[in-house]
Design an enzyme around this catalytic site. Structure first.
Site, mmCIF file in Angstrom:
data_model
loop_
_atom_site.group_PDB
_atom_site.id
_atom_site.type_symbol
_atom_site.label_atom_id
_atom_site.label_comp_id
_atom_site.label_asym_id
_atom_site.label_seq_id
_atom_site.Cartn_x
_atom_site.Cartn_y
_atom_site.Cartn_z
ATOM 1 N N HIS A 18 0.836 -1.216 0.000
ATOM 2 C CA HIS A 18 0.000 0.000 0.000
ATOM 3 C C HIS A 18 0.867 1.261 0.000
ATOM 4 O O HIS A 18 0.573 2.235 -0.687
ATOM 5 C CB HIS A 18 -0.890 0.059 1.256
ATOM 6 C CG HIS A 18 -1.940 -0.997 1.349
ATOM 7 N ND1 HIS A 18 -2.089 -1.796 2.454
ATOM 8 C CD2 HIS A 18 -2.912 -1.366 0.483
ATOM 9 C CE1 HIS A 18 -3.112 -2.618 2.273
ATOM 10 N NE2 HIS A 18 -3.628 -2.378 1.075
ATOM 11 N N LYS A 42 -18.452 -5.385 7.927
ATOM 12 C CA LYS A 42 -17.301 -6.292 7.856
ATOM 13 C C LYS A 42 -16.477 -6.133 9.127
ATOM 14 O O LYS A 42 -16.138 -5.008 9.494
ATOM 15 C CB LYS A 42 -16.465 -5.884 6.631
ATOM 16 C CG LYS A 42 -15.488 -6.926 6.151
ATOM 17 C CD LYS A 42 -14.869 -6.486 4.837
ATOM 18 C CE LYS A 42 -13.390 -6.789 4.797
ATOM 19 N NZ LYS A 42 -12.709 -6.154 3.671
ATOM 20 N N ARG A 91 -1.973 -5.834 -8.241
ATOM 21 C CA ARG A 91 -0.849 -6.726 -7.959
ATOM 22 C C ARG A 91 -0.705 -7.793 -9.031
ATOM 23 O O ARG A 91 0.398 -8.207 -9.368
ATOM 24 C CB ARG A 91 -1.057 -7.421 -6.596
ATOM 25 C CG ARG A 91 -0.927 -6.498 -5.422
ATOM 26 C CD ARG A 91 -1.438 -7.160 -4.178
ATOM 27 N NE ARG A 91 -2.859 -7.500 -4.352
ATOM 28 C CZ ARG A 91 -3.653 -7.891 -3.381
ATOM 29 N NH1 ARG A 91 -3.182 -8.020 -2.165
ATOM 30 N NH2 ARG A 91 -4.916 -8.166 -3.617
ATOM 31 N N SER A 129 -3.166 -7.458 3.202
ATOM 32 C CA SER A 129 -3.357 -7.288 4.648
ATOM 33 C C SER A 129 -3.762 -8.609 5.290
ATOM 34 O O SER A 129 -3.288 -8.959 6.373
ATOM 35 C CB SER A 129 -4.453 -6.251 4.913
ATOM 36 O OG SER A 129 -4.113 -5.019 4.357
HETATM 37 O O1 PNS Z 1 -8.903 -2.496 0.431
HETATM 38 P P1 PNS Z 1 -10.189 -2.963 -0.169
HETATM 39 O O2 PNS Z 1 -11.016 -3.692 0.863
HETATM 40 O O3 PNS Z 1 -9.970 -3.774 -1.417
HETATM 41 O O4 PNS Z 1 -11.006 -1.633 -0.606
HETATM 42 C C1 PNS Z 1 -12.296 -1.727 -1.172
HETATM 43 C C2 PNS Z 1 -12.986 -0.341 -1.244
HETATM 44 C C3 PNS Z 1 -12.937 0.355 0.097
HETATM 45 C C4 PNS Z 1 -12.305 0.506 -2.275
HETATM 46 C C5 PNS Z 1 -14.462 -0.604 -1.686
HETATM 47 O O5 PNS Z 1 -15.017 -1.608 -0.906
HETATM 48 C C6 PNS Z 1 -15.338 0.644 -1.593
HETATM 49 O O6 PNS Z 1 -15.164 1.592 -2.330
HETATM 50 N N1 PNS Z 1 -16.299 0.617 -0.640
HETATM 51 C C7 PNS Z 1 -17.218 1.713 -0.426
HETATM 52 C C8 PNS Z 1 -18.627 1.381 -0.933
HETATM 53 C C9 PNS Z 1 -18.756 1.698 -2.405
HETATM 54 O O7 PNS Z 1 -18.603 2.811 -2.864
HETATM 55 N N2 PNS Z 1 -19.063 0.661 -3.200
HETATM 56 C C10 PNS Z 1 -19.264 0.834 -4.626
HETATM 57 C C11 PNS Z 1 -18.072 0.412 -5.445
HETATM 58 S S1 PNS Z 1 -18.489 -1.022 -6.347
#
Ligand code: PNS
Length: 161
Positions: A18, A42, A91, A129
């Site tokens: 990150h 979550k 990645r 993570s």
């Molecule tokens: O580190 P991660 O868990 O892969 O990040 C995922 C993240 C936070 C980018 C994604 O879950 C997110 O944007 N969540 C907020 C809800 C949202 O906007 N969802 C619509 C996108 S499909």
């Protein structure tokens, strides 16, 4: 025009992978906000405050990066911050499908916001993570995969090493 970008994620905890993406983004955009998702549905290993604190400490050397948290739809947050871009790291090809779907959905919801993908350094291509937490929990070495502050926090949290 200054371009502000949001680099969102769970960052549970932030890893060197990150950090690499955040640094690369900061070299391109005027301002980068590393935004930690507050996800009540979550369960996370670390609280949002802990995740923000670890990210803040690990990125304090980059002057145009700030750390924040967000709840709800990412695009609402990006608009609220007057940012024009979303940063995500890639990645491997296996990341792509999920990332592509998310980028498409975000584009449908907010056509004015652009998603940018930054490719990781090969040395972090297997780092996540969840794998860091799991390897640490089973006694494996993760010291070179996370910043020192995060490593100390893992010791404190799981206190087995
Ligand atoms: O580190 P991660 O868990 O892969 O990040 C995922 C993240 C936070 C980018 C994604 O879950 C997110 O944007 N969540 C907020 C809800 C949202 O906007 N969802 C619509 C996108 S499909």
């Amino acid at each position: 025009m200054k371009v502000k970008a949001v680099y969102p994620g769970s960052f549970d905890p932030i890893t060197n992978g990150h950090i690499y993406i955040a640094e690369r983004a900061a070299a391109v955009f005027d301002e980068v906000i590393v935004s930690v998702l507050v996800n009540e549905r979550k369960t996370s290993a670390f609280s949002v405050n802990e995740r923000c604190e670890m990210a803040r400490e690990s990125l304090s050397h980059v002057k145009n990066i700030t750390v924040d948290s967000f709840n709800g739809l990412l695009i609402d947050y990006v608009r609220q911050k007057n940012a024009g871009a979303i940063i995500r790291g890639l990645r491997a090809m296996s990341d792509f499908e999920y990332e592509f779907q998310m980028a498409m959905m975000n584009r449908k919801l907010a056509p004015e916001i652009e998603t940018f993908f930054i490719v990781t350094d090969p040395k972090y291509s297997y780092v996540s993570s969840s794998s860091v937490r799991e390897v640490f929990n089973f006694g494996g070495t993760v010291k070179d995969l996370v910043p020192d502050g995060v490593y100390n926090k893992l010791i404190e949290r799981y206190s087995v090493h």
